[in-house]
Scaffold this motif. Structure first.
Motif, PDB file in Angstrom:
ATOM      1  N   GLN A 156      12.398   5.071  -1.403  1.00  0.00           N
ATOM      2  CA  GLN A 156      12.232   5.239   0.043  1.00  0.00           C
ATOM      3  C   GLN A 156      11.937   6.692   0.403  1.00  0.00           C
ATOM      4  O   GLN A 156      11.607   6.989   1.548  1.00  0.00           O
ATOM      5  CB  GLN A 156      13.464   4.717   0.773  1.00  0.00           C
ATOM      6  CG  GLN A 156      13.619   3.216   0.599  1.00  0.00           C
ATOM      7  CD  GLN A 156      14.925   2.695   1.163  1.00  0.00           C
ATOM      8  OE1 GLN A 156      15.631   3.383   1.879  1.00  0.00           O
ATOM      9  NE2 GLN A 156      15.241   1.453   0.826  1.00  0.00           N
ATOM     10  N   THR A 157      12.071   7.583  -0.569  1.00  0.00           N
ATOM     11  CA  THR A 157      11.702   8.989  -0.406  1.00  0.00           C
ATOM     12  C   THR A 157      10.677   9.311  -1.497  1.00  0.00           C
ATOM     13  O   THR A 157      11.024   9.842  -2.554  1.00  0.00           O
ATOM     14  CB  THR A 157      12.955   9.897  -0.543  1.00  0.00           C
ATOM     15  OG1 THR A 157      13.991   9.380   0.282  1.00  0.00           O
ATOM     16  CG2 THR A 157      12.646  11.324  -0.152  1.00  0.00           C
ATOM     17  N   PRO A 158       9.420   8.964  -1.238  1.00  0.00           N
ATOM     18  CA  PRO A 158       8.395   9.074  -2.281  1.00  0.00           C
ATOM     19  C   PRO A 158       8.277  10.451  -2.917  1.00  0.00           C
ATOM     20  O   PRO A 158       8.083  10.558  -4.125  1.00  0.00           O
ATOM     21  CB  PRO A 158       7.095   8.697  -1.555  1.00  0.00           C
ATOM     22  CG  PRO A 158       7.538   7.849  -0.418  1.00  0.00           C
ATOM     23  CD  PRO A 158       8.870   8.395  -0.001  1.00  0.00           C
ATOM     24  N   TRP A 159       8.394  11.522  -2.148  1.00  0.00           N
ATOM     25  CA  TRP A 159       8.247  12.846  -2.731  1.00  0.00           C
ATOM     26  C   TRP A 159       9.353  13.130  -3.750  1.00  0.00           C
ATOM     27  O   TRP A 159       9.098  13.764  -4.772  1.00  0.00           O
ATOM     28  CB  TRP A 159       8.201  13.932  -1.651  1.00  0.00           C
ATOM     29  CG  TRP A 159       9.492  14.113  -0.894  1.00  0.00           C
ATOM     30  CD1 TRP A 159       9.843  13.527   0.273  1.00  0.00           C
ATOM     31  CD2 TRP A 159      10.604  14.916  -1.303  1.00  0.00           C
ATOM     32  NE1 TRP A 159      11.119  13.912   0.636  1.00  0.00           N
ATOM     33  CE2 TRP A 159      11.609  14.769  -0.323  1.00  0.00           C
ATOM     34  CE3 TRP A 159      10.849  15.749  -2.395  1.00  0.00           C
ATOM     35  CZ2 TRP A 159      12.839  15.410  -0.411  1.00  0.00           C
ATOM     36  CZ3 TRP A 159      12.083  16.394  -2.477  1.00  0.00           C
ATOM     37  CH2 TRP A 159      13.054  16.215  -1.487  1.00  0.00           C
ATOM     38  N   ALA A 160      10.572  12.658  -3.488  1.00  0.00           N
ATOM     39  CA  ALA A 160      11.677  12.883  -4.427  1.00  0.00           C
ATOM     40  C   ALA A 160      11.445  12.103  -5.722  1.00  0.00           C
ATOM     41  O   ALA A 160      11.702  12.613  -6.824  1.00  0.00           O
ATOM     42  CB  ALA A 160      12.998  12.490  -3.784  1.00  0.00           C
ATOM     43  N   THR A 161      10.945  10.881  -5.585  1.00  0.00           N
ATOM     44  CA  THR A 161      10.635  10.078  -6.769  1.00  0.00           C
ATOM     45  C   THR A 161       9.541  10.757  -7.574  1.00  0.00           C
ATOM     46  O   THR A 161       9.626  10.845  -8.805  1.00  0.00           O
ATOM     47  CB  THR A 161      10.183   8.663  -6.356  1.00  0.00           C
ATOM     48  OG1 THR A 161      11.196   8.078  -5.540  1.00  0.00           O
ATOM     49  CG2 THR A 161       9.946   7.788  -7.564  1.00  0.00           C
ATOM     50  N   ALA A 162       8.518  11.246  -6.905  1.00  0.00           N
ATOM     51  CA  ALA A 162       7.418  11.924  -7.594  1.00  0.00           C
ATOM     52  C   ALA A 162       7.908  13.175  -8.323  1.00  0.00           C
ATOM     53  O   ALA A 162       7.469  13.457  -9.441  1.00  0.00           O
ATOM     54  CB  ALA A 162       6.316  12.269  -6.604  1.00  0.00           C
ATOM     55  N   VAL A 163       8.831  13.908  -7.707  1.00  0.00           N
ATOM     56  CA  VAL A 163       9.377  15.111  -8.353  1.00  0.00           C
ATOM     57  C   VAL A 163      10.138  14.731  -9.619  1.00  0.00           C
ATOM     58  O   VAL A 163       9.953  15.355 -10.676  1.00  0.00           O
ATOM     59  CB  VAL A 163      10.281  15.900  -7.375  1.00  0.00           C
ATOM     60  CG1 VAL A 163      11.113  16.947  -8.109  1.00  0.00           C
ATOM     61  CG2 VAL A 163       9.447  16.555  -6.283  1.00  0.00           C
ATOM     62  N   ILE A 164      10.983  13.706  -9.541  1.00  0.00           N
ATOM     63  CA  ILE A 164      11.762  13.282 -10.717  1.00  0.00           C
ATOM     64  C   ILE A 164      10.833  12.813 -11.825  1.00  0.00           C
ATOM     65  O   ILE A 164      11.005  13.175 -12.997  1.00  0.00           O
ATOM     66  CB  ILE A 164      12.784  12.194 -10.337  1.00  0.00           C
ATOM     67  CG1 ILE A 164      13.888  12.809  -9.487  1.00  0.00           C
ATOM     68  CG2 ILE A 164      13.359  11.527 -11.580  1.00  0.00           C
ATOM     69  CD1 ILE A 164      14.858  11.821  -8.903  1.00  0.00           C
ATOM     70  N   GLU A 165       9.821  12.021 -11.461  1.00  0.00           N
ATOM     71  CA  GLU A 165       8.883  11.554 -12.475  1.00  0.00           C
ATOM     72  C   GLU A 165       8.106  12.711 -13.088  1.00  0.00           C
ATOM     73  O   GLU A 165       7.885  12.740 -14.296  1.00  0.00           O
ATOM     74  CB  GLU A 165       7.928  10.519 -11.889  1.00  0.00           C
ATOM     75  CG  GLU A 165       8.634   9.209 -11.591  1.00  0.00           C
ATOM     76  CD  GLU A 165       7.695   8.044 -11.641  1.00  0.00           C
ATOM     77  OE1 GLU A 165       7.421   7.554 -12.755  1.00  0.00           O
ATOM     78  OE2 GLU A 165       7.252   7.619 -10.565  1.00  0.00           O
ATOM     79  N   GLY A 221       0.782  -1.223   0.000  1.00  0.00           N
ATOM     80  CA  GLY A 221       0.000   0.000   0.000  1.00  0.00           C
ATOM     81  C   GLY A 221       0.814   1.271   0.000  1.00  0.00           C
ATOM     82  O   GLY A 221       0.249   2.354   0.073  1.00  0.00           O
ATOM     83  N   THR A 222       2.123   1.173  -0.088  1.00  0.00           N
ATOM     84  CA  THR A 222       2.939   2.382  -0.126  1.00  0.00           C
ATOM     85  C   THR A 222       3.691   2.441  -1.448  1.00  0.00           C
ATOM     86  O   THR A 222       3.910   1.442  -2.112  1.00  0.00           O
ATOM     87  CB  THR A 222       3.934   2.427   1.049  1.00  0.00           C
ATOM     88  OG1 THR A 222       4.734   1.261   1.028  1.00  0.00           O
ATOM     89  CG2 THR A 222       3.195   2.514   2.366  1.00  0.00           C
ATOM     90  N   TYR A 223       4.115   3.619  -1.810  1.00  0.00           N
ATOM     91  CA  TYR A 223       4.722   3.878  -3.110  1.00  0.00           C
ATOM     92  C   TYR A 223       6.053   3.144  -3.287  1.00  0.00           C
ATOM     93  O   TYR A 223       6.981   3.333  -2.509  1.00  0.00           O
ATOM     94  CB  TYR A 223       4.937   5.388  -3.256  1.00  0.00           C
ATOM     95  CG  TYR A 223       5.423   5.803  -4.617  1.00  0.00           C
ATOM     96  CD1 TYR A 223       4.560   5.792  -5.687  1.00  0.00           C
ATOM     97  CD2 TYR A 223       6.731   6.202  -4.814  1.00  0.00           C
ATOM     98  CE1 TYR A 223       4.985   6.187  -6.936  1.00  0.00           C
ATOM     99  CE2 TYR A 223       7.164   6.593  -6.060  1.00  0.00           C
ATOM    100  CZ  TYR A 223       6.283   6.581  -7.131  1.00  0.00           C
ATOM    101  OH  TYR A 223       6.707   6.967  -8.362  1.00  0.00           O
ATOM    102  N   GLY A 224       6.103   2.311  -4.303  1.00  0.00           N
ATOM    103  CA  GLY A 224       7.352   1.636  -4.636  1.00  0.00           C
ATOM    104  C   GLY A 224       7.830   0.655  -3.596  1.00  0.00           C
ATOM    105  O   GLY A 224       9.012   0.341  -3.558  1.00  0.00           O
ATOM    106  N   GLU A 225       6.953   0.151  -2.765  1.00  0.00           N
ATOM    107  CA  GLU A 225       7.380  -0.717  -1.671  1.00  0.00           C
ATOM    108  C   GLU A 225       7.308  -2.192  -2.051  1.00  0.00           C
ATOM    109  O   GLU A 225       6.551  -2.960  -1.465  1.00  0.00           O
ATOM    110  CB  GLU A 225       6.528  -0.456  -0.431  1.00  0.00           C
ATOM    111  CG  GLU A 225       6.707   0.936   0.123  1.00  0.00           C
ATOM    112  CD  GLU A 225       8.096   1.209   0.657  1.00  0.00           C
ATOM    113  OE1 GLU A 225       8.748   0.289   1.164  1.00  0.00           O
ATOM    114  OE2 GLU A 225       8.540   2.357   0.556  1.00  0.00           O
ATOM    115  N   ALA A 226       8.063  -2.570  -3.051  1.00  0.00           N
ATOM    116  CA  ALA A 226       8.140  -3.971  -3.454  1.00  0.00           C
ATOM    117  C   ALA A 226       9.599  -4.310  -3.724  1.00  0.00           C
ATOM    118  O   ALA A 226      10.376  -3.480  -4.180  1.00  0.00           O
ATOM    119  CB  ALA A 226       7.303  -4.233  -4.690  1.00  0.00           C
ATOM    120  N   LEU A 227       9.944  -5.517  -3.393  1.00  0.00           N
ATOM    121  CA  LEU A 227      11.280  -6.024  -3.671  1.00  0.00           C
ATOM    122  C   LEU A 227      11.152  -6.959  -4.858  1.00  0.00           C
ATOM    123  O   LEU A 227      10.430  -7.954  -4.791  1.00  0.00           O
ATOM    124  CB  LEU A 227      11.813  -6.771  -2.441  1.00  0.00           C
ATOM    125  CG  LEU A 227      13.293  -7.118  -2.438  1.00  0.00           C
ATOM    126  CD1 LEU A 227      14.138  -5.866  -2.537  1.00  0.00           C
ATOM    127  CD2 LEU A 227      13.646  -7.887  -1.184  1.00  0.00           C
TER     128      LEU A 227
END
Length: 187
Positions: free
Chosen positions: A132-141, A53-59
């Motif tokens: 692990q830093t969802p806001w940074a990933t969202a900014v890059i995307e 249920g969290t962003y990108g939280e899969a291995l």
């Protein structure tokens, strides 16, 4: 990283107008397409939720498609098809687009990307863990998406007079980008 791959494809389309947009879009996701095939073919590759249920939280366990060597081989395969179909330059661009998936995944994945297929040699796994830093990933995307859309629409406007083909092409691209962003935000 999902929509960021498509934003990059749109930007490349602006610089390489002779390469079909669909082939660039597929190239950016080719590693994941082959991953799904291997996943469905008996679990050769797999994934597990780390924190559902969290962003990108899969291995991921993509020991073949997302290994450095595996991604280079798949890049060469896709690029070879592109060269056969549309010429050497298009093949090179498409091969690089496939490999761009691995590079962008390196930024966002935890250390789960092997160097060699099957993690041969049990070498260290790679990944910078930006998920692990969802806001940074969202900014890059978002930056990749917006930049890609701007470059793409500028190039369409400069290359073509207003025709039905240009309108439909731009509309389809806009729809794909908006849908991708919505999926990315909702997941």
């Amino acid at each position: 990283m999902f929509i960021g791959h498509f934003g990059l494809a749109a930007a490349v389309k602006a610089a390489q107008p002779r390469v079909p947009l669909w082939s660039l879009m597929l190239a950016t996701q080719f590693l994941d397409v082959v991953f799904v095939v291997l996943y469905l073919a008996g679990g050769i590759e797999s994934f597990q939720a780390v924190a559902p249920g969290t962003y990108g939280e899969a291995l991921i366990n993509a020991q073949y498609t997302h290994s450095l060597l595996g991604s280079l081989l798949l890049s060469a395969l896709y690029g070879g098809f592109g060269a056969w179909r549309w010429g050497r330059r298009a093949g090179t661009v498409l091969g690089l687009m496939v490999f761009s998936h691995w590079v962008l995944d390196l930024l966002v994945h935890r250390a789960d990307l092997p160097l060699l297929p099957g993690n041969a040699g049990d070498l260290p796994l790679l990944g910078l863990g930006l998920w692990q830093t969802p806001w940074a990933t969202a900014v890059i995307e978002a930056v990749l998406l917006v930049a890609g859309a701007i470059f793409y629409f500028r190039s369409v406007r400069q290359r073509a007079s207003i025709t039905w083909r240009a309108i439909v092409s731009g509309g389809v691209m806009a729809l794909l980008l908006v849908l991708g962003l919505a999926v990315d935000i909702l997941s």
